[in-house]
Design an enzyme around this catalytic site. Sequence first.
Site, short mmCIF file in Angstrom:
data_model
loop_
_atom_site.label_atom_id
_atom_site.label_comp_id
_atom_site.label_asym_id
_atom_site.label_seq_id
_atom_site.Cartn_x
_atom_site.Cartn_y
_atom_site.Cartn_z
N GLU A 160 69.98 27.48 7.01
CA GLU A 160 70.30 26.36 7.52
C GLU A 160 72.02 26.45 8.00
O GLU A 160 72.94 25.80 7.60
CB GLU A 160 70.60 25.82 6.36
CG GLU A 160 68.92 25.40 5.35
CD GLU A 160 69.35 24.43 4.43
OE1 GLU A 160 70.52 23.98 4.28
OE2 GLU A 160 68.53 24.03 3.36
N GLU A 353 62.01 25.99 2.18
CA GLU A 353 62.70 24.93 0.29
C GLU A 353 61.99 23.31 0.70
O GLU A 353 61.94 23.45 1.91
CB GLU A 353 63.97 24.77 0.95
CG GLU A 353 64.60 26.08 0.19
CD GLU A 353 66.15 26.35 0.37
OE1 GLU A 353 67.31 24.43 0.93
OE2 GLU A 353 67.09 27.51 0.83
#
Length: 454
Positions: A160, A353
Amino acid sequence: MTHSKFVWGASTASIQIEGGADSRGLSNWDVFCETQGRVHAGHDARIAADHINHVEQDVAILREMGLKAYRFSVSWPRIMPEGLGQVSEEGLAFYDRLIDSLLSNGIEPYLTIFHWDLPYALHLKGGWLNPDISNYISDYTKILVEHFSDRVRHWITLNEPQCFINLSYRMEAHAPGYRVSDRELALAAHNALLSHGKMVQVIKSYAKLTPTITYTQAMPMSSIPYTNTENDIEAARNRQFSITSDFAGTVSVFADPIYLGAYPTEYLNRYESILPNFGHDDFKIISSPIDFLGVNIYMGDYVTAGPNGEAVVVPPQPGHAKTAYNWQVRPECMYWANRFCFERYNKPIIITENGMSGNDWVHLDGKVHDYDRIDYINRHLLELNRAMRDGVDIRGYFHWSLLDNFEWAQGYHERFGLVHVDFENGNRTMKDSAYHFAEIAKTNGNCIGADFSI
Ligand code: BGC
């Protein structure tokens, strides 16, 4: 289209679970935690879920759940306490123990190289604002690949970038808590992309086992068409990849260069005057071919088309479903974000995720009855399966997270685990959702009326 078996796993990240802060170098997060008012209730990550002293037990839990894959990250300051130069044998030995234990239990390691815990010494050298960071992280990557790639096949470069660039250097929310100029922000974003590209090249050059390489993205502005009309779908699609004044929090700035070889034109035009000078080969390096697009996804916004086709966010209904973190529960994000990403980037996707924080505690009967999480998982997986049926190439799902953990600026306020952790004594209790997720993995989704073998 039939692919190799769908991968079921759980995810964690180094500083969020490990503890053992004395046996590693200082991380940017250690210092951030010490700064008053930055992290909820002054919590820190010195002990966290004490994974370092529970490795065998945590692997045994994965095995009990029947999961065949585990995504974890390596702590850069545990391997290189100063970020450069000296390598810690003790640090390597810790991950050897984890990896060997996983493999001997039939669990494939998915190793994330960088999940936000930057050596503090490198922060002092400018962190992500320093163009040399791409060389530093390449050196660190080379050490990991040389040491672990006889056993590790699956590599994830960065986790990320939108978060460790935007939340960290613009929003003041994550370490180091800065608010830099847009010019510096664009430089930091470019440094992250170049880092990824160089890491890919290092993995490919030094891996002993043929590697698979994934780049894991957040899905900010994940947009769900409010109705199934073409106008709403188009508005949602455009918003998902649009460039806003929050350019470092977008999908396209961080994904287009990797999968399409260039920044979005809208970004180049709008920010021309502040963009860094790109190196001659930068985009060739950044777009070095990789195997998967890693998607981390938690929520989405309903979007409808305004009078000129522009995206208008539909506000949540009063009393809408939300997690303990107050994040809206919007399972359709699993369908649309993946569909839009697959259309645009044409890369097989792994969900690296997805999960929720809950108000979980151990009940009188000694169990954790987290029915909300069970429902969350079911709803999100059904939407994911719908995307697969509509042709989106999805290869795996990793639940966030295996364990309750240090949730960054929220400290221990949020519990994301399938496994409850008592932070006083490190005791683990598998929540009901852990047993349920195990059943889903075992039946490839059949027990919830899905089929992930397609
Ligand atoms: C991060 C995790 C984090 C999770 C929940 C993701 O953005 O990769 O580290 O704990 O979301 O907030």
